[in-house]
Design a protein around this motif. Structure first.
Motif, PDB file in Angstrom:
ATOM      1  N   GLY A  10       0.268  -0.158   0.477  1.00 30.75           N
ATOM      2  CA  GLY A  10      -0.610   0.904   0.966  1.00 30.75           C
ATOM      3  C   GLY A  10      -1.293   1.594  -0.198  1.00 30.75           C
ATOM      4  O   GLY A  10      -0.637   2.002  -1.160  1.00 30.75           O
ATOM      5  N   TYR A  11      -2.611   1.722  -0.108  1.00 29.14           N
ATOM      6  CA  TYR A  11      -3.359   2.321  -1.208  1.00 29.14           C
ATOM      7  C   TYR A  11      -4.352   3.361  -0.680  1.00 29.14           C
ATOM      8  O   TYR A  11      -5.460   3.494  -1.172  1.00 29.14           O
ATOM      9  CB  TYR A  11      -4.087   1.221  -1.995  1.00 29.14           C
ATOM     10  N   ASP A  32      -2.828  -3.699  -0.439  1.00 32.78           N
ATOM     11  CA  ASP A  32      -3.405  -3.056   0.744  1.00 32.78           C
ATOM     12  C   ASP A  32      -4.508  -3.977   1.235  1.00 32.78           C
ATOM     13  O   ASP A  32      -5.440  -4.273   0.479  1.00 32.78           O
ATOM     14  CB  ASP A  32      -3.964  -1.675   0.397  1.00 32.78           C
ATOM     15  N   THR A  63       2.216   2.702   4.087  1.00 34.89           N
ATOM     16  CA  THR A  63       1.227   2.296   5.071  1.00 34.89           C
ATOM     17  C   THR A  63       1.107   3.375   6.139  1.00 34.89           C
ATOM     18  O   THR A  63       1.823   4.381   6.114  1.00 34.89           O
ATOM     19  CB  THR A  63       1.661   0.987   5.744  1.00 34.89           C
TER      20      THR A  63
END
Length: 271
Positions: A10-11, A32, A63
């Protein structure tokens, strides 16, 4: 670079903050699907989940809550035994338990993490609660790398429950302020109400909160009638009244079931 190998899944907003803070002191790979692979000033973005988590000592998943289980399922074939998998997404307690049930049989150390404040305010030092039997291990890793993680023991889902209970309160207050301020503007009282709202919130203390509960129990019928009048006013103003109607329903339910007990020594009388 020495240090643990860390995968960040997740970014988004949280992922950017964690990547910026962790990259100088760990070997960091970030995945991501919304971002192409390549190097950034703070981290290496990889093309596949497997490229991020393979060989990692620690996996931190940030996320969306809706994507958390899919992320862990995609990671599962590539996780080495003993890896620390900390899910910091905003998911329901049941979601966190499902992640643990999927990964723990493979020897993965699963931690449920809950971010307890807006991360832009404090960055890497934003308070996080961690639950599960490996919470102490994650707290030790996090504390050594600039994060503020408090282990609470228990099981996966316990941290998420605390986060979401806070959300019921804080996001509910947000929705109430939005609805009330819209109504105030429609009534030509926007500035007056804004000052009144600020005064009410800033002067709130334990006695105020106790009075909210006890007063609902003692004066429930009258307050239901009051909120029915408020609902009619918002209808006349043409303002959506979702929260006002929900308040009426809740207070009406209280007249039949009573209010929840007040924990601790909160014994001040209602005024």
């Amino acid at each position: 670079m020495d240090g643990p190998q860390v995968a960040l899944l997740g970014y988004g907003e949280v992922g950017h903050v964690l990547a910026d803070g962790l990259a100088p002191c760990v070997r960091l790979r970030v995945y991501d699907p919304a971002y192409p692979s390549g190097s950034t000033p703070s981290c290496e973005l990889v093309a596949r989940n497997a490229d991020a988590v393979h060989g990692a000592d620690v996996v931190i998943a940030v996320t969306t809550g809706a994507d958390s289980f899919a992320a862990c399922a995609e990671s599962r074939p590539h996780l080495k035994p003993g890896v620390l998998y900390a899910d910091l997404s905003t998911g329901a307690p049941g979601d966190k338990r499902r992640i643990a049930e999927l990964l723990e049989p493979d020897g993965v150390a699963v931690v449920d993490g809950a971010i307890m404040a807006p991360i832009p305010l404090r960055g890497l030092a934003t308070p996080v609660l961690a639950s599960g039997k490996h919470a102490d291990r994650f707290a030790a890793f996090a504390g050594g790398h600039g994060m503020d993680v408090t282990p609470i023991g228990g099981s996966p889902g316990d941290a998420a429950a605390r986060k979401l209970l806070r959300s019921v309160l804080v996001k509910g207050l947000s929705a109430l302020v939005i609805e009330a301020q819209r109504a105030a503007r429609a009534a030509g009282l926007g500035e007056w109400f804004w000052e009144h709202a600020l005064e009410t919130v800033t002067e709130a203390d334990e006695e105020f909160v106790v009075r909210l509960l006890r007063g609902a129990g003692q004066h429930g019928v009258r307050r239901v009638h009051e909120m029915e009048a408020a609902t009619r006013m918002l209808e006349e103003l043409g303002v959506p009244r979702t929260m006002t109607e929900a308040t009426t329903v809740t207070l009406d339910h209280v007249t039949r079931t009573g209010t929840p007990p007040i924990p601790g020594p909160a014994t001040r009388p209602t005024t």
